[in-house]
Design an enzyme around this catalytic site. Structure first.
Site, PDB file in Angstrom:
ATOM      1  N   ASP A  13       0.869  -1.175   0.000  1.00 20.38           N
ATOM      2  CA  ASP A  13       0.000   0.000   0.000  1.00 20.38           C
ATOM      3  C   ASP A  13       0.905   1.225   0.000  1.00 20.38           C
ATOM      4  OD1 ASP A  13      -2.375   1.589   0.290  1.00 20.38           O
ATOM      5  OD2 ASP A  13      -1.938   1.806   2.420  1.00 20.38           O
ATOM      6  N   TYR A  45      -0.476   8.313  -2.620  1.00 20.51           N
ATOM      7  CA  TYR A  45      -0.468   8.079  -4.064  1.00 20.51           C
ATOM      8  C   TYR A  45      -1.648   8.814  -4.721  1.00 20.51           C
ATOM      9  CZ  TYR A  45       2.939   4.173  -3.931  1.00 20.51           C
ATOM     10  OH  TYR A  45       4.060   3.387  -3.805  1.00 20.51           O
ATOM     11  N   GLY A  46      -2.660   9.127  -3.920  1.00 21.28           N
ATOM     12  CA  GLY A  46      -3.936   9.613  -4.461  1.00 21.28           C
ATOM     13  C   GLY A  46      -3.921  10.974  -5.134  1.00 21.28           C
ATOM     14  N   CYS A  76      -4.002  -1.028  -2.178  1.00 18.79           N
ATOM     15  CA  CYS A  76      -4.092   0.427  -2.303  1.00 18.79           C
ATOM     16  C   CYS A  76      -5.035   0.661  -3.469  1.00 18.79           C
ATOM     17  CB  CYS A  76      -2.708   1.002  -2.614  1.00 18.79           C
ATOM     18  SG  CYS A  76      -2.718   2.718  -3.161  1.00 18.79           S
ATOM     19  N   ASN A  77      -6.107   1.392  -3.216  1.00 15.63           N
ATOM     20  CA  ASN A  77      -7.098   1.604  -4.261  1.00 15.63           C
ATOM     21  C   ASN A  77      -6.540   2.365  -5.443  1.00 15.63           C
ATOM     22  OD1 ASN A  77     -10.118   0.898  -3.331  1.00 15.63           O
ATOM     23  ND2 ASN A  77      -8.858   1.368  -1.559  1.00 15.63           N
ATOM     24  N   THR A  78      -5.732   3.397  -5.156  1.00 19.35           N
ATOM     25  CA  THR A  78      -5.179   4.199  -6.243  1.00 19.35           C
ATOM     26  C   THR A  78      -4.304   3.325  -7.142  1.00 19.35           C
ATOM     27  OG1 THR A  78      -5.222   6.159  -4.833  1.00 19.35           O
ATOM     28  CG2 THR A  78      -3.839   6.264  -6.782  1.00 19.35           C
ATOM     29  N   GLU A 160      -5.045   9.403   9.172  1.00 17.97           N
ATOM     30  CA  GLU A 160      -3.705   9.226   9.740  1.00 17.97           C
ATOM     31  C   GLU A 160      -3.504  10.050  11.009  1.00 17.97           C
ATOM     32  OE1 GLU A 160      -0.510   9.176   7.019  1.00 17.97           O
ATOM     33  OE2 GLU A 160      -1.290   7.300   6.228  1.00 17.97           O
ATOM     34  N   THR A 193      -8.243   2.542   1.201  1.00 22.33           N
ATOM     35  CA  THR A 193      -8.036   1.637   2.339  1.00 22.33           C
ATOM     36  C   THR A 193      -7.912   2.366   3.682  1.00 22.33           C
ATOM     37  OG1 THR A 193      -5.727   1.632   1.709  1.00 22.33           O
ATOM     38  CG2 THR A 193      -7.036  -0.278   1.065  1.00 22.33           C
TER      39      THR A 193
END
Lengths: 286, 286
Positions: A13, A45-46, A76-78, A160, A193
């Site tokens: 991720d 990353y998004g 990781c969705n992105t 976070e 996530t």
């Protein structure tokens, strides 16, 4: 030589959010070994471009492949939405799984058991929404479903921060989803996530929406596919009827944690995504 | 061979926030050429460890030095607070300037002309606050001043969202500064180059606080020091009384923009920090 089926499963991720997926994998596959890599030096990353997400995902995957893995889960969705085909091509025949298709399956399932005309609202990072990956995956499964996408750039940082102020969290979440609460019955698909930490807060803002995420479905899909490929731990050995290995069936798998920066912060913040304390975190340079 | 004094000034930041400093440099030094580098692929720096911030800052500085610069301005508070001594040592005798000391000068000046007992509240990223750099710089200048530090992790993302919802912005800012509004007279020092976009909103939340940032003071310090070092454009040539160069005194300097990711987004979002449209942005790999 180690049997392929006894190698760990690699999971990566951009940071710590993927630990929600790892947690579901632990539940579904308690005997498997895992290596989890969080690219904490370069998160998020998004907000990055397609090219950079692919480059960073390939570097993270290479580091895991170099340690010896039998399968890779892009938690990781992105990266799943953008880099999955590139990773599958580059690391073939290694099985590589993402979280977007399983997330789409979860959303379509939830919509199918809800009221007729239920929409799906994808809540994700800017890159995931603009990649259109979830929209395409849902349309493929259920072309009749109305889909909305909402980029929630503040939510990653908010997650976070460890949900340290419930009022602030509720205000920001409510601001971003407000527009959808008047659109009739909705399934909120958490397409990042990091976002499962907000499931409870979202349910409190609106009792009429269903909240789903990719974690459990991803774990189920990975378990099913590894079984089909005869890649579950000890499965090859069981066919050979080795008594030692049959006896070891009950053993819990081990997880190795790698991060590209901030091992101490990873241990501290990561625990809340994993829902348990983390062991040591090893620092790696990609 | 090109005169050193006619080389551009290198400016770098983790992303686009440093453009607020570049804008002040443009005003103070309109004839100078600049190369601005935004490490957009790896932003934010404010959540990274000391070691990683130093590594990334050295890579960014190296890329600028390789293109030929006469001075370097670290227009990122996190990198200034953590990496300045390492950069000064590595690139000596190149003059390297940060934004922390100028920011401290601005805060102490504002506090000195405000009511007796005025405190300074440093609003910055997690890394900048935990480095203690501002606290040390202010104490060195004015040991009697009471200093508070407040990490504002959401503000960077909020600034990069382009202030798209004034209510949301006000709610988040108010949440983070609320505790200080009862502490008597305060100077709010914006210790992150992204934060000047909130100056107006902060002033609206509380009419009794003074809001200062590093940009103008940094530009003044850089101009003064380059003059002392005889490094202002054409200054060497003027001593040689070259007529062409005297005539060129009125020329506007040029700025080259470099980014490590997302050139299109850089142009779009960067304009609001620079307060004018950006020219072309060149993509570079560190």
């Amino acid at each position: 030589m180690q049997q392929t089926s006894n190698l760990p499963i690699g999971v990566f991720d951009s940071g710590m959010g993927g630990l929600t997926v790892l947690s579901a994998l632990h539940s579904s596959l308690p005997q498997e070994h895992f290596i989890y890599l969080g690219d904490t030096a370069r998160l998020p990353y998004g907000t990055k471009t397609r090219e950079t997400v692919i480059k960073y995902a390939e570097q993270a995957a290479s580091a895991l492949v170099a340690r010896g893995i039998k399968a890779l889960v892009v938690a990781c969705n992105t990266a799943s939405g953008i880099a999955l085909p590139a990773l599958q091509k580059r690391f073939a025949p290694l099985p590589v799984y993402g979280v977007v298709e399983p997330g789409a399956i979860a959303a379509v399932h939830a919509a199918s058991i809800a009221a007729i005309g239920t929409s799906v609202v994808v809540l994700a990072t800017e890159s995931t929404i603009s990649s259109g990956a979830y929209q395409k995956a849902i349309t493929k499964l259920a072309p009749q479903i109305r889909i909305f996408g909402r980029a929630c750039p503040l939510w990653v940082t908010l997650a976070e921060m460890g949900n340290r102020d419930a009022n602030l969290t509720r205000d920001i979440l409510a601001h971003d989803i407000r527009g959808f609460l008047q659109k009739g019955p909705c399934v909120f698909l958490l397409g990042c996530t990091h976002f499962p930490v907000f499931s409870q807060a979202l349910a409190e803002i609106s009792s009429t929406v269903t909240v789903v995420d990719s974690a459990a479905t991803t774990a189920a899909v990975v378990a099913e596919k590894l079984k089909t490929l005869n890649l579950l731990t000890n499965s090859l050995l069981k066919d050979n009827l080795l008594v030692d290995d049959l006896l070891s069936d009950a053993k819990q798998g081990q997880t190795l944690y790698l991060a590209t920066d901030g091992a101490a912060r990873f241990k501290q913040v990561g625990g809340q995504f994993l829902n348990c304390a983390l062991d040591e975190v090893e620092l790696v340079d990609l």
